[in-house]
Design a protein around this motif. Structure first.
Motif, short mmCIF file in Angstrom:
data_model
loop_
_atom_site.label_atom_id
_atom_site.label_comp_id
_atom_site.label_asym_id
_atom_site.label_seq_id
_atom_site.Cartn_x
_atom_site.Cartn_y
_atom_site.Cartn_z
N HIS A 89 32.70 90.35 -46.16
CA HIS A 89 33.47 91.34 -45.43
C HIS A 89 33.37 92.71 -46.12
N VAL A 90 32.97 93.70 -45.37
CA VAL A 90 32.81 95.05 -45.87
C VAL A 90 33.85 95.95 -45.21
N LYS A 91 34.63 96.62 -46.02
CA LYS A 91 35.72 97.46 -45.51
C LYS A 91 35.19 98.65 -44.73
N ILE A 92 35.83 98.95 -43.58
CA ILE A 92 35.57 100.16 -42.81
C ILE A 92 36.63 101.18 -43.18
N GLN A 93 36.20 102.27 -43.74
CA GLN A 93 37.15 103.29 -44.19
C GLN A 93 38.04 103.76 -43.04
N GLN A 94 39.32 103.93 -43.34
CA GLN A 94 40.29 104.38 -42.36
C GLN A 94 40.60 105.85 -42.67
N ILE A 95 40.07 106.76 -41.87
CA ILE A 95 40.14 108.18 -42.20
C ILE A 95 41.11 108.96 -41.30
N GLY A 96 41.87 108.25 -40.48
CA GLY A 96 42.87 108.90 -39.63
C GLY A 96 44.20 109.02 -40.34
N LYS A 97 45.30 109.12 -39.57
CA LYS A 97 46.63 109.28 -40.15
C LYS A 97 47.68 108.71 -39.20
N VAL A 98 48.93 108.73 -39.64
CA VAL A 98 50.07 108.32 -38.82
C VAL A 98 50.91 109.55 -38.48
N VAL A 99 51.31 109.66 -37.22
CA VAL A 99 52.20 110.73 -36.76
C VAL A 99 53.44 110.08 -36.15
N ILE A 100 54.61 110.41 -36.68
CA ILE A 100 55.88 109.90 -36.16
C ILE A 100 56.67 111.09 -35.65
N GLU B 137 44.66 109.37 -34.83
CA GLU B 137 46.06 109.16 -35.17
C GLU B 137 46.62 107.85 -34.62
N THR B 138 47.45 107.20 -35.43
CA THR B 138 48.42 106.22 -34.95
C THR B 138 49.70 107.01 -34.63
N ILE B 139 50.23 106.84 -33.41
CA ILE B 139 51.32 107.73 -32.98
C ILE B 139 52.55 106.91 -32.56
N ILE B 140 53.69 107.28 -33.11
CA ILE B 140 54.98 106.75 -32.69
C ILE B 140 55.72 107.91 -32.02
N ARG B 141 55.91 107.81 -30.71
CA ARG B 141 56.43 108.94 -29.94
C ARG B 141 57.95 109.11 -30.12
N GLU B 142 58.45 110.19 -29.58
CA GLU B 142 59.85 110.59 -29.73
C GLU B 142 60.82 109.50 -29.30
N GLY B 143 61.85 109.29 -30.12
CA GLY B 143 62.96 108.42 -29.76
C GLY B 143 62.69 106.93 -29.88
N VAL B 144 61.55 106.54 -30.43
CA VAL B 144 61.23 105.11 -30.58
C VAL B 144 62.13 104.50 -31.65
N ASN C 178 45.57 102.92 -34.96
CA ASN C 178 45.26 103.56 -33.68
C ASN C 178 46.16 103.16 -32.52
N CYS C 179 47.31 102.54 -32.82
CA CYS C 179 48.27 102.23 -31.75
C CYS C 179 49.02 103.50 -31.34
N GLU C 180 49.53 103.48 -30.12
CA GLU C 180 50.43 104.53 -29.64
C GLU C 180 51.63 103.86 -28.98
N VAL C 181 52.82 104.16 -29.49
CA VAL C 181 54.05 103.60 -28.94
C VAL C 181 54.75 104.69 -28.16
N GLY C 182 54.96 104.48 -26.85
CA GLY C 182 55.50 105.50 -25.97
C GLY C 182 56.95 105.84 -26.26
N SER C 183 57.37 107.01 -25.83
CA SER C 183 58.69 107.54 -26.15
C SER C 183 59.81 106.62 -25.70
N HIS C 184 60.84 106.53 -26.54
CA HIS C 184 62.08 105.80 -26.27
C HIS C 184 61.85 104.30 -26.04
N SER C 185 60.80 103.78 -26.64
CA SER C 185 60.57 102.33 -26.61
C SER C 185 61.29 101.66 -27.77
#
Length: 338
Positions: A188-199, A218-225, A236-243
Motif C-alpha cells: 500500500h502506497v499512501k496518496i498525499q492529501q493536499i486539501g483542507k477542512v472548512v467548517i 476541501e472537506t466542507i461542513i456547512r453552516e449550522g451542522v 472530500n465530503c460535504e455536509v449540507g447546512s443545518h444537518s
C-alpha cells in the motif's frame, strides 16, 4: 426574573400572573416551584400535572393549575431561557505563559489561550475565541470569532473554522484522508492529501469526532451542522447546512449530504454517495446508492420507510415460512415415492 421579562425575551402570551418571579429553568421532572419548564407535545401533559414547576411553556393553553406562557415553539423558547439562566462559562481572556505561539500568529481582541496551547505559524484567531488546555493548531489555520475549542483538540494545517463554532474535547480536524494505491508487489502506497477542512459558522462537533482533510480542494461542513461524538467524516465530503449526524456514524470519502439531513446513530454511507435535502436515515442504516428524494429511510441497503414497513413483517416470518416450505417438500417427496 419576572414572567413579563421572559415574554420580552422570547415572545408569547401569559395566562396567569405576569409578575411571578422565575429563578431557573428545568425539565418537567426536575423543575422546582420557582422554575419554568415546557411541554411541546400533548402526550406529555399528564406529566405536567405531577411537576412542581411554577410556570410552563405550552403551544396551546391547557387546563392546569400552573401559570402558562403560550408560545408557537415551546421547546425553542425554553432553550433560550435555559441559556439565559445558564450561560456558557469560559476562562478570562489572556494568553497563558505556558502557551506556545509562533511569532507570526495573529490574535483578535479578548482571545483566551489556556495552558499548553500550541499555535502554528501564520495562523489567525478571531475575537473572543477560547482555546482550552492542550489544543493544537497547525500552520496557517484560521479560526473565526466567538468560537470555543475544548481540551486536546487538534487542527491540522490550513484548517478553517468559522464564527460561533464549538469543537468538543479530543476532536481531530484535518488529519489525512484514508487513501492508498498498490504497487507491483501489492504494498500500500499512501496518496498525499493536499486539501483542507472548512467548517462554516454555528457548527458544533462532538468529542472524539474526526473530519479528514480533502485529497484535493476541501472537506466542507456547512453552516449550522451539528455532529455528535465519535463520528467519522471522510475526505472530500460535504455536509449540507443545518444537518445532524448522530454518534458512531461514518461517511466514506466524497459523500455529499444535502440541507437539513438527519443521520441517526451507527449509520454508514458508502463513498461517492449523494443524499438530497431533508433526508432522514434511521439508526444503523447502510447507504450504497444516491438518495435524491427527501423522506425517511432505513435498513441496509437503505429503503423508504413505507417500503420497509411492508418488508419487515415478511422478514420476521421467514423462519416460519422456511419451516412451512420444508414441510411441503416432505409431503411432496412422500407423494412422489412409489
Amino acid at each position: 426574573m419576572k414572567l413579563k421579562e421572559i415574554i420580552d425575551l422570547v415572545g408569547g402570551s401569559i395566562a396567569g400572573d405576569e409578575e411571578f418571579e422565575i429563578e431557573g429553568a428545568s425539565g418537567l421532572e426536575f423543575a422546582g416551584s420557582t422554575d419554568i419548564t415546557f411541554v411541546s407535545e400533548a402526550k406529555h401533559l399528564p406529566e405536567l400535572s405531577k411537576s412542581r414547576a411554577g410556570a410552563v411553556f405550552v403551544k396551546e393553553q391547557t387546563d392546569t393549575g400552573k401559570i402558562q406562557i403560550v408560545h408557537p415553539n415551546p421547546g425553542l423558547a425554553f432553550a433560550q431561557i435555559l441559556t439565559h439562566f445558564n450561560p456558557t462559562e469560559t476562562p478570562a481572556p489572556g494568553v497563558h505563559p505556558n502557551a506556545n505561539l509562533d511569532d507570526k500568529v495573529t490574535l483578535g481582541t479578548d482571545v483566551t489561550l489556556c495552558a499548553n496551547v500550541s499555535v502554528g505559524k501564520d495562523s489567525i484567531i478571531g475575537d473572543r475565541t477560547v482555546l482550552y488546555p492542550g489544543v493544537v493548531l497547525g500552520e496557517r489555520c484560521q479560526i473565526g470569532s466567538d468560537t470555543i475549542i475544548y481540551p486536546n483538540t487538534v487542527l491540522y494545517r490550513e484548517t478553517e473554522i468559522g464564527n460561533h463554532v464549538i469543537l468538543h474535547a479530543g476532536s481531530v480536524i484535518g488529519a489525512d484522508g484514508f487513501s492508498y494505491t498498490q504497487d507491483e508487489k501489492g504494498r500500500h502506497v499512501k496518496i498525499q492529501q493536499i486539501g483542507k477542512v472548512v467548517i462554516e459558522d454555528h457548527v458544533e462537533i462532538g468529542a472524539n469526532t474526526c473530519i479528514d482533510r480533502a485529497a484535493f480542494c476541501e472537506t466542507i461542513i456547512r453552516e449550522g451542522v451539528k455532529i455528535d461524538n465519535l463520528v467519522q467524516i471522510g475526505h472530500n465530503c460535504e455536509v449540507g447546512s443545518h444537518s445532524v449526524i448522530v454518534s458512531q456514524t461514518g461517511l466514506s470519502g466524497s459523500c455529499r449530504l444535502g440541507k437539513h439531513n438527519i443521520v441517526a446513530g451507527q449509520s454508514g454511507i458508502s463513498d461517492h454517495v449523494t443524499l438530497g435535502d431533508q433526508v432522514t436515515l434511521m439508526a444503523r442504516t447502510g447507504v450504497f446508492r444516491d438518495i435524491p428524494e427527501s423522506g425517511t429511510y432505513g435498513w441496509a441497503p437503505a429503503m423508504k420507510i413505507v417500503e420497509l414497513m411492508r418488508f419487515m413483517p415478511t422478514l420476521l416470518r421467514l423462519p416460519q415460512l422456511a419451516s412451512q416450505v420444508k414441510e411441503m417438500e416432505r409431503r411432496l417427496d412422500a407423494i412422489e415415492k412409489p
